[in-house]
Design a protein around this motif. Structure first.
Motif, PDB file in Angstrom:
ATOM      1  N   ASP A 329      -5.310  -2.967  -1.861  1.00 42.77           N
ATOM      2  CA  ASP A 329      -4.715  -2.218  -2.956  1.00 42.77           C
ATOM      3  C   ASP A 329      -5.451  -2.597  -4.243  1.00 42.77           C
ATOM      4  O   ASP A 329      -5.170  -3.617  -4.866  1.00 42.77           O
ATOM      5  N   ALA A 331      -5.407  -1.221  -7.144  1.00 45.81           N
ATOM      6  CA  ALA A 331      -4.593  -1.180  -8.356  1.00 45.81           C
ATOM      7  C   ALA A 331      -3.878  -2.505  -8.567  1.00 45.81           C
ATOM      8  O   ALA A 331      -3.822  -3.035  -9.685  1.00 45.81           O
ATOM      9  N   THR A 334      -6.459  -5.199  -9.486  1.00 47.16           N
ATOM     10  CA  THR A 334      -6.857  -5.060 -10.891  1.00 47.16           C
ATOM     11  C   THR A 334      -5.785  -5.609 -11.817  1.00 47.16           C
ATOM     12  O   THR A 334      -6.085  -6.254 -12.831  1.00 47.16           O
ATOM     13  N   SER A 348       0.358  -2.333 -16.505  1.00 45.33           N
ATOM     14  CA  SER A 348       0.031  -1.112 -15.770  1.00 45.33           C
ATOM     15  C   SER A 348       1.078  -0.019 -15.950  1.00 45.33           C
ATOM     16  O   SER A 348       0.853   1.131 -15.562  1.00 45.33           O
ATOM     17  N   ARG A 383       3.182   2.783  -8.212  1.00 42.54           N
ATOM     18  CA  ARG A 383       1.983   2.252  -8.864  1.00 42.54           C
ATOM     19  C   ARG A 383       1.053   1.549  -7.871  1.00 42.54           C
ATOM     20  O   ARG A 383      -0.170   1.580  -8.038  1.00 42.54           O
ATOM     21  N   PHE A 384       1.631   0.944  -6.853  1.00 39.81           N
ATOM     22  CA  PHE A 384       0.833   0.180  -5.875  1.00 39.81           C
ATOM     23  C   PHE A 384       1.161   0.661  -4.458  1.00 39.81           C
ATOM     24  O   PHE A 384       1.751  -0.071  -3.653  1.00 39.81           O
TER      25      PHE A 384
END
Length: 545
Positions: A329, A331, A334, A348, A383-384
């Motif tokens: 993943d 995202a 990061t 995020s 988001r993830f």
């Protein structure tokens, strides 16, 4: 540890009574303990020693002899029994190479145990099975890391964690009062008992009895789900403060009081007795002593020797970072790159604050469906998505009665008999509502276990690789005997303590960080997930924060 899992010449050591049979290829030699130490010292090619570590390595350590690497046959057997792509191992007859805890998990107690094959024969069988496995390199790395962990555990038991008995006594006297006579409560605990009894109008109450305490709380009109501290904190009543204080100090007295000090600390050292992979996920356990639960109240007793220091390091948000690596993943990777992962989740836009990020991630790892955790999990999933999808799939596999595996191939135990019976009873045409509810509850419990297994188990693999690589790096920093070099003295899931000469503190810190990078590279290759460490160089463990 970059080359530690590479092929190496194997030397097999089999204890037989008071002697040891040492085999290398077709050659064999029978020696006593002193002879074994001489054999190991004579080797300059760093072979891999194949043995049952707890039975052999302490003999060498008692003679001041350290080895670089090993293959622990008992740990390897446990891995191969449930590993991904090794179905033949599950059918092997059970013998003394099997971990008794593993047999209990499989419901195999009471079966006939086959004669134990010699170490050399067992090693050949394990290597043959590895050659035919789906991912032999991953399993070999796991077994190598497990075996290095076994060496480290034996060394930590011999070396011991520096411990000030006088400081420990000072803490106990300050918190509990003078040491009581056998069977009596310390003065501070006795005073708190009287406060609890007065607040509940229960003059004969024994607060150590959950049954008595629950009855006394009910009679006082206090409704709580249990007598655990979390439930008691939700109550407003004069009994809560002294009762919580009593529970906290009673735990200290029972787990790390005067009796513990007498039993576990000698010559200025606490000698932990670790059980490598004592938990099904691969986490360690202990045989008494509570090394994995040293409370903060007594950490000031962990004091470095004069001229030495403690380098305390722990991995930040290890399990969520492992999940990001497992799921690839980007995202999530990061969000945690070069910073606190939970702060990165806030940045995020996934959640409003760091506390929500932590609660939501715990909900994802442990299957929360209600409360704050259950509310936040869907927001993290948006988001993830790859990370959350991975644990959801693991949960579904478990709910269906399947098994799951860690990154390196450690397998979860199969469902127990009670789980299988509940699912079967609730799935039949004639099942009533109660049976169906029990079936659904059993499935959810299994799913919560498997969703956490894949992450916690892979995190344990990362920690083992970290420990194994650090162990080798520390040996290269000094010279002389083991006790004269920087030493691993404590390990707690995602935390290590190194006892080191003050002059080498900076080099030890660099080694700790380099080993973490190596562990990440071994497990996740070039995937951009980092594993930052919180490192403190202190005189006392309590100063590490």
């Amino acid at each position: 540890m970059d080359a530690d899992h590479a092929p190496a010449r194997a030397v097999v050591v089999d204890p037989e009574g008071d002697s040891f049979l040492v085999r290398e290829g077709e050659r064999s030699l029978r020696v006593d303990a002193a002879g074994l130490a001489a054999v190991v010292l004579a080797r300059r090619d760093d072979p891999r020693w194949v043995w049952d570590t707890p039975r052999v390595y302490p003999v060498l350590l008692a003679a001041g002899v350290r080895v670089g690497r090993a293959w622990d046959l008992r740990l390897a057997r446990a891995v191969l029994r449930r590993a991904a792509g090794t179905p033949e191992a599950a059918a092997w007859p059970r013998d003394e190479w099997d971990d008794p805890a593993l047999a209990a998990d499989d419901g195999a107690l009471g079966i006939d145990v086959a004669p134990t094959p010699p170490a050399a024969e067992e090693h050949r069988r394990q290597l043959s099975l590895l050659e035919g496995a789906e991912r032999p390199g991953a399993l070999r790395l796991l077994i190598t890391a497990e075996s290095a962990g076994a060496l480290a555990a034996a060394e930590m038991r011999v070396t011991g964690l520096p411990w000030s008995a006088s400081e420990h006594l000072r803490v106990l006297d300050g918190l509990l009062g003078p040491r009581p006579t056998a069977g009596a409560r310390p003065a501070r605990l006795e005073a708190l008992v009287e406060e609890v009894r007065a607040a509940l109008t229960a003059p004969a109450l024994n607060p150590d009895s959950p049954v008595e305490l629950s009855r006394a709380l009910r009679l006082a009109g206090i409704a709580v789900a249990s007598t655990r501290a979390d439930d008691l904190r939700r109550v407003e009543h004069p009994v809560v403060a002294p009762l919580l204080a009593y529970k906290k100090l009673a735990r200290l007295h029972a787990a790390n009081g005067w009796h513990w000090l007498d039993a576990w600390v000698r010559d200025g050292r606490f000698h932990p007795d670790y059980v490598v992979s004592g938990v099904v996920t691969g986490r360690w356990a202990t045989r008494g002593g509570g090394a994995l639960q040293l409370p903060r109240q007594i950490r000031s007793a962990v004091v470095a020797d004069p001229g030495w220091c403690l380098v305390v390091a722990d991995a930040a948000q290890l399990e969520p970072r492992v999940l990001a690596g497992l799921a690839h993943d980007r995202a999530m990777a990061t969000a945690g790159h070069g910073r606190d992962l939970y702060d990165g989740m806030v940045a995020s836009g996934a959640v409003a604050d760091r506390a929500s990020a932590k609660v939501g991630m715990l909900g994802a790892l442990y299957g929360a469906t209600s409360g704050d955790g259950g509310r936040l999990v869907p927001r993290l999933a948006q988001r993830f998505p790859r990370a959350l999808a991975l644990v959801e799939q693991a949960a579904r596999d478990g709910e269906r009665g399947g098994t799951v595996h860690t990154l390196l191939g450690r397998g979860s135990p199969p469902p127990g008999a009670a789980h299988r019976a509940a699912i079967a009873a609730g799935g039949g045409v004639e099942a009533d509502d109660a049976l169906q509810r029990r079936a659904r509850a059993a499935a959810r419990d299994r799913g919560r276990f498997t969703r956490n297994f894949v992450v916690q188990g892979t995190a344990a693999e990362w920690a083992l690789c970290w420990l194994a690589d650090l162990r080798q790096r520390l040996w290269l920093l000094g010279d002389g005997e083991l006790a004269e070099r920087p030493q691993l003295v404590y390990f707690l899931h995602d935390e290590v303590i190194v006892h080191a000469p003050v002059a080498l503190a900076a080099e030890v810190e660099a080694a700790v960080r380099a080993a973490a990078r190596t562990a990440g590279r071994l497990l996740f290759g070039d995937f951009p997930i980092d594993f930052p460490l919180d490192v403190a160089v202190v005189e006392r463990y309590s100063d590490a924060g």
